[in-house]
Enzyme design. Sequence first.
Site, PDB file in Angstrom:
ATOM      1  CE1 TYR A 128      -5.210   6.063  -1.301  1.00 49.41           C
ATOM      2  CE2 TYR A 128      -6.912   7.701  -1.691  1.00 49.41           C
ATOM      3  CZ  TYR A 128      -6.160   6.945  -0.826  1.00 49.41           C
ATOM      4  OH  TYR A 128      -6.359   7.071   0.524  1.00 49.41           O
ATOM      5  CE1 TYR A 138      -4.436   1.223   0.680  1.00 51.27           C
ATOM      6  CE2 TYR A 138      -3.124   3.047   1.514  1.00 51.27           C
ATOM      7  CZ  TYR A 138      -4.336   2.542   1.076  1.00 51.27           C
ATOM      8  OH  TYR A 138      -5.437   3.349   1.036  1.00 51.27           O
TER       9      TYR A 138
END
Lengths: 407, 320
Positions: free
Chosen positions: A341, A297
Amino acid sequence: MSARKPDTLGGRAAIVGIGATEFSKDSGRSELKLAVEAVQAALDDAGLAPADVDGLVTFTMDTSPEITVAQACGIGDLTFFSRVHYGGGAACATVQQAALAVATGVAEVVVCYRAFNERSGRRFGSGVEHREPSAEGAALGWSLPFGLLTPASWVAMAAQRYLYAYGLKPEVFGHVAVTDRRHAATNPAAYFHGKPITLAEHAASRWIVEPLRLLDCCQETDGGQAIVVTSVERARDLPRPPAVITAAAQGAGRGQEQMTSFYRDDLTGLPEMGVVAGQLWRASGLTPADIDVAILYDHFTPFVLMQLEEFGFCGRGEAAGFVAGDALPLNTHGGQLGEAYLHGMNGIAEAVRQIRGSSVNQVPGAARALVTAGTGVPTSGLLLGADGCHARVSAVSGRRGAPSLVI
Amino acid sequence: MTRDDLDVDPDELYGRLKAYEGRTAASGGTGRDPVNEPMIRHWCEAMGDTNPAYPAVAPPTMLQAWTMGGLAGHPGGSARSEAYDELLALLDDVGCTSVVATDCEQEYPRPLRPGDRVTFDAVIESVSPRKTTRLGTGYFVTTRMNVRAGDGELVGTHRFRILKYAPARPKNAPKPEPAPKPGLTADPARRPRPVINRDNAGFWEGVARHQLLIQRCLDCATPRFPWLPGCGACGSLRWEAFEASGTGTVFSYVVMHHPPFPAFDPPYAVALIELAEGVRMVSGITGVPYDKVRIGMPVELEFLRVDEELELPVFRGAEA
């Protein structure tokens, strides 16, 4: 049970403690305090201590986050936390969630709670009126009046400490950005398709919140991503090669907050990701050397470095050099910096493509992938594997005492 | 607390409200759609009403549905009268800003059938004296609508009552901050306010006395910040507050550049201070330019008056 077949949850978990506050029309205290008192009363009734708890479940409507209840109860690391939606309809499902976790060994002791000032606080039908700020609002309230206002600023506070601890400069974060953008450049689905960057461009990009530059921060995206899960047996009858869930884990650390865990530890790591890493390695029997591709991430570059260290791919403070050395295929879709994202869900999809052999930046023969979720918050991770190649734990479970995947 | 302090003379106000009785609330309204089978069927499905009489006739309680404008309102504008708007505005002005529908009574002289086209008008039937309910203090306003069809035949009456009220505050909730001075509320450049609830109010009471208060567990003596009702080390709910010495060091810091923050003037530094007592807090740094703040820098507590309402504990740095 599933909508079509009986399940195997029955008889595998039990309720051992119940506890409550007094019931009144005006409790005189916060919803958080009511939650803490109820949880502690239930633990007393069970003859267990806060330190025994590794799971918490509540309602989406509850104003007291699991991590804040843990923090105020003296509960340490959590390996399971979950919430159920739809008001009172959640009640029995909280216990179902707990039972799922306990039956699979994901957690050993799970407390389910719901606490509110329904009568003296906000009432249904009363319209908009003054309402006491929640525990979640209060946690953030310690930072906002001083001008620490953005996710970038909350990450930057830890990033600064990381640089200081290891004698590094902010330019080292550029290795993550360059790697992500290199992969995005060859991914037609990526926003930054065809637009690689250099370390010099990273270092020349403007400050957002020192020590973070523009190119350390992910983009913002409109989009959606979904994932379908079924049994391995059924997966074998479906058209795509299965990406087997070798291990899955959640983690929250002691003193955990949502983006503002400034008050614990040395601020150079991500203890909650350490909780995830420990479970994934223990459950799978795998080690960092077994991983063919990692999708970590990356809303902000410094937390990618800390994740590599929490998972043991390299030593503390060494991750920037590790990324520069390109030893581990990382964020092959371009990451959230380069592709999109989507709160990490697109990263899971990329790991699946790698296992299927269909990534635009395919790692030849990739059979084991690590995927992580958001950092700086209570988080989660997955190990995905090709069918027949997913774990080593069944061979070693007796020796390690880890739960076997073969039930 | 029950609120009975609308800032007006109740008799004088009631006189003004009563004057609206008998005045028109709506006039010349026409139903957006004729009475029709699809709407009847949808309504019956939503209500679970399987009476076989429908949709040959419309369910009587659909009466109001035929007068509604839908999400987009009535084409060509609402039938609501100026008088009714004035009455509601008058109540808004005296603080009765909330509204709740309390009840309705209907009469059905004859059934409506598919194909009927309705027209309607309404009158302000009554305004009650000031009433205090659990919701708050205000006035019941009753309107009566006559619904007609065809050549003006009365097919239904719809008496509808609302309470326009000033919401009561929940008992024992912290009182809202005093009304800000004119000019301050609308100022986008105000700093975010502290988020104060029953678990941390003691800290901000301390700030008002120029004391920086930290919690300490009465069972294991662990100092605690941020304020929470229980101890993160041992879970004890017993605690005391004590005053910090005010000395500390910069544990970490950031320099805010972007995006523009209306209440602040970037670039500026925000620091994570480690107090001598061993706990950390986020705070501002004074006395040192933003680009001279460093980890390890010793700092000393002071209080910064931000605006008329807000005072914050900040830390003065000592440049090396």
